[in-house]
Design an enzyme around this catalytic site. Structure first.
Site, PDB file in Angstrom:
ATOM      1  N   HIS A 105      -0.881 -11.143  -5.126  1.00  0.00           N
ATOM      2  CA  HIS A 105       0.510 -10.661  -5.096  1.00  0.00           C
ATOM      3  C   HIS A 105       1.473 -11.638  -5.765  1.00  0.00           C
ATOM      4  O   HIS A 105       2.334 -11.243  -6.546  1.00  0.00           O
ATOM      5  CB  HIS A 105       0.948 -10.432  -3.651  1.00  0.00           C
ATOM      6  CG  HIS A 105       0.206  -9.315  -2.991  1.00  0.00           C
ATOM      7  ND1 HIS A 105       0.275  -8.017  -3.430  1.00  0.00           N
ATOM      8  CD2 HIS A 105      -0.638  -9.310  -1.942  1.00  0.00           C
ATOM      9  CE1 HIS A 105      -0.488  -7.256  -2.669  1.00  0.00           C
ATOM     10  NE2 HIS A 105      -1.055  -8.012  -1.764  1.00  0.00           N
ATOM     11  N   HIS A 126       0.837  -1.208   0.000  1.00  0.00           N
ATOM     12  CA  HIS A 126       0.000   0.000   0.000  1.00  0.00           C
ATOM     13  C   HIS A 126       0.871   1.258   0.000  1.00  0.00           C
ATOM     14  O   HIS A 126       0.522   2.265  -0.616  1.00  0.00           O
ATOM     15  CB  HIS A 126      -0.950   0.002   1.195  1.00  0.00           C
ATOM     16  CG  HIS A 126      -1.846  -1.208   1.229  1.00  0.00           C
ATOM     17  ND1 HIS A 126      -2.606  -1.550   2.314  1.00  0.00           N
ATOM     18  CD2 HIS A 126      -2.092  -2.164   0.292  1.00  0.00           C
ATOM     19  CE1 HIS A 126      -3.283  -2.661   2.060  1.00  0.00           C
ATOM     20  NE2 HIS A 126      -2.973  -3.059   0.834  1.00  0.00           N
ATOM     21  N   HIS A 130      -9.539  -2.404  -4.599  1.00  0.00           N
ATOM     22  CA  HIS A 130      -8.370  -2.657  -3.760  1.00  0.00           C
ATOM     23  C   HIS A 130      -7.343  -3.520  -4.509  1.00  0.00           C
ATOM     24  O   HIS A 130      -6.130  -3.344  -4.340  1.00  0.00           O
ATOM     25  CB  HIS A 130      -8.732  -3.328  -2.433  1.00  0.00           C
ATOM     26  CG  HIS A 130      -7.536  -3.443  -1.551  1.00  0.00           C
ATOM     27  ND1 HIS A 130      -7.036  -2.379  -0.827  1.00  0.00           N
ATOM     28  CD2 HIS A 130      -6.663  -4.461  -1.354  1.00  0.00           C
ATOM     29  CE1 HIS A 130      -5.936  -2.747  -0.214  1.00  0.00           C
ATOM     30  NE2 HIS A 130      -5.674  -4.011  -0.518  1.00  0.00           N
ATOM     31  N   ASP A 169      -3.380  -2.754  -5.020  1.00  0.00           N
ATOM     32  CA  ASP A 169      -2.298  -3.721  -4.779  1.00  0.00           C
ATOM     33  C   ASP A 169      -1.427  -3.918  -6.023  1.00  0.00           C
ATOM     34  O   ASP A 169      -0.198  -3.969  -5.944  1.00  0.00           O
ATOM     35  CB  ASP A 169      -2.881  -5.085  -4.376  1.00  0.00           C
ATOM     36  CG  ASP A 169      -3.261  -5.144  -2.903  1.00  0.00           C
ATOM     37  OD1 ASP A 169      -2.820  -4.289  -2.117  1.00  0.00           O
ATOM     38  OD2 ASP A 169      -4.023  -6.072  -2.549  1.00  0.00           O
TER      39      ASP A 169
HETATM   40 ZN   LIG Z   1      -3.726  -4.717  -0.254  1.00  0.00          ZN
END
Ligand SMILES: [Zn+2]
Length: 321
Positions: free
Chosen positions: A278, A93, A251, A255
């Site tokens: 991720h 973030h 969101h 990311d």
């Molecule tokens: Zn996140």
């Protein structure tokens, strides 16, 4: 000053590197360790990039440069490590916010193994960055232009690819079994102003049963309704509900932007992904960087100002070259 001079100065300044103007602090708990954490963010020299420093580590190298070559395996967050194995978790973030407001160089000193989660979004970081102001530096920003498609696959049908584009575009599809999240889709074209208005406030999220499992496994010790959207059986458990109807996929954009900035450069490319996460984004970046024919690194382009929307930001001071 005539209008011509004004425009000339504006264009020249727009693609130089930047750091923050004034140091500032951000504090909060770590979502995984549950520890109270204090981060001090300070200006950094040109060409030094984004660097994390573990102030709680003594007698070992405590500097961890944010770079794709330093990424390490971690559950549920982005982790980077230096050669001595000293790492920092949950940087995504912060990386996202630095990229979005156009910060190239900054030092982050933190007194623990992860970054504070605050409200689970990038909004408090962006707010602090805008308040700090920005300082132009005398070296040009480099950027990475995608030349050909690179793709990877993940688990459960997940996939991601990056293809050439004249801007930074992020097109994501998510599909969660809980109907509280369900399927969401976004085609997002990056600019600083749209990021601040539409992306920065989107919070991290999880399903209640996953939180319970993670806590059982010693993870997410700091996860609460104050720093994440929690969903259970089709219901949002947070009293105030969602900040935006498609907060979950927004969101994911936040990311992805943070992870893409581990190249240390703005990217001109279109990221498309189904069930992004991720690990898959980082795998895509490793695959991209390993194929030198898939990208080119350039400097000296006023195009960077187009994708970051530099001109909209307050408080930018110039250092004479
Ligand atoms: Zn996140």
């Amino acid at each position: 000053m005539c209008l011509g001079n004004f425009l000339f100065i504006g264009i020249v300044l727009n693609y130089l590197q930047k750091t923050i103007m004034n140091p500032f602090y951000l504090s909060g708990i770590g979502i995984h360790t549950g520890r109270a954490l204090l981060a001090r963010i300070e200006p950094a020299e040109a060409n030094t990039g984004i660097c994390f420093w573990r102030e709680d580590v003594q007698g070992q190298d405590n500097k961890i440069p944010a770079h794709i070559s330093n990424t390490a395996n971690s559950m549920l967050c982005t982790r980077i490590e230096n050669n001595e194995g000293i790492g920092i978790n949950t940087i995504e973030h912060f990386m996202s916010a630095f990229f979005a407001v156009g910060i190239d160089n900054v030092n982050i000193y933190v007194d623990g193994p992860e970054m504070p989660i605050m409200d689970g979004s990038a909004a408090p970081i962006v707010e602090a960055l805008l308040k700090s102001g920005q300082r132009q530096q005398k070296y040009p920003t480099r950027y990475l232009q995608i030349l050909k498609e690179i793709s990877v696959t993940g688990e459960n049908g997940a996939w991601a690819r990056i293809i050439p584009s004249t801007s930074l575009e992020i097109c994501l599809d998510i599909d969660f079994p809980d109907p509280g999240i369900g399927k969401q889709k976004i085609d997002y074209s990056f600019s600083t102003s749209s990021y601040i208005d539409e992306i920065s406030g989107a919070r991290t999220f999880c399903m209640l049963r996953d939180v319970q499992n993670m806590k059982h496994a010693g993870l997410a010790k700091g996860g609460t309704l104050e720093n994440a959207v929690v969903v259970d059986g089709g219901k949002i458990l947070n009293d105030d509900g969602l900040r935006m109807q498609d907060e979950f996929v927004r969101h994911k954009v936040l990311d992805c932007i943070g992870d893409l900035f581990l190249t240390c450069m703005p990217i001109f490319g279109k990221l498309e992904a189904f069930k992004p996460g991720h690990a898959m984004t980082l795998n895509l970046l490793h695959t991209l960087m390993a194929d030198k024919s898939s990208y080119v690194i350039k400097t000296n382009s006023k195009d960077i100002s187009t994708i970051r929307g530099f001109a909209n930001l307050p408080n930018v001071a110039a250092i004479p070259a």
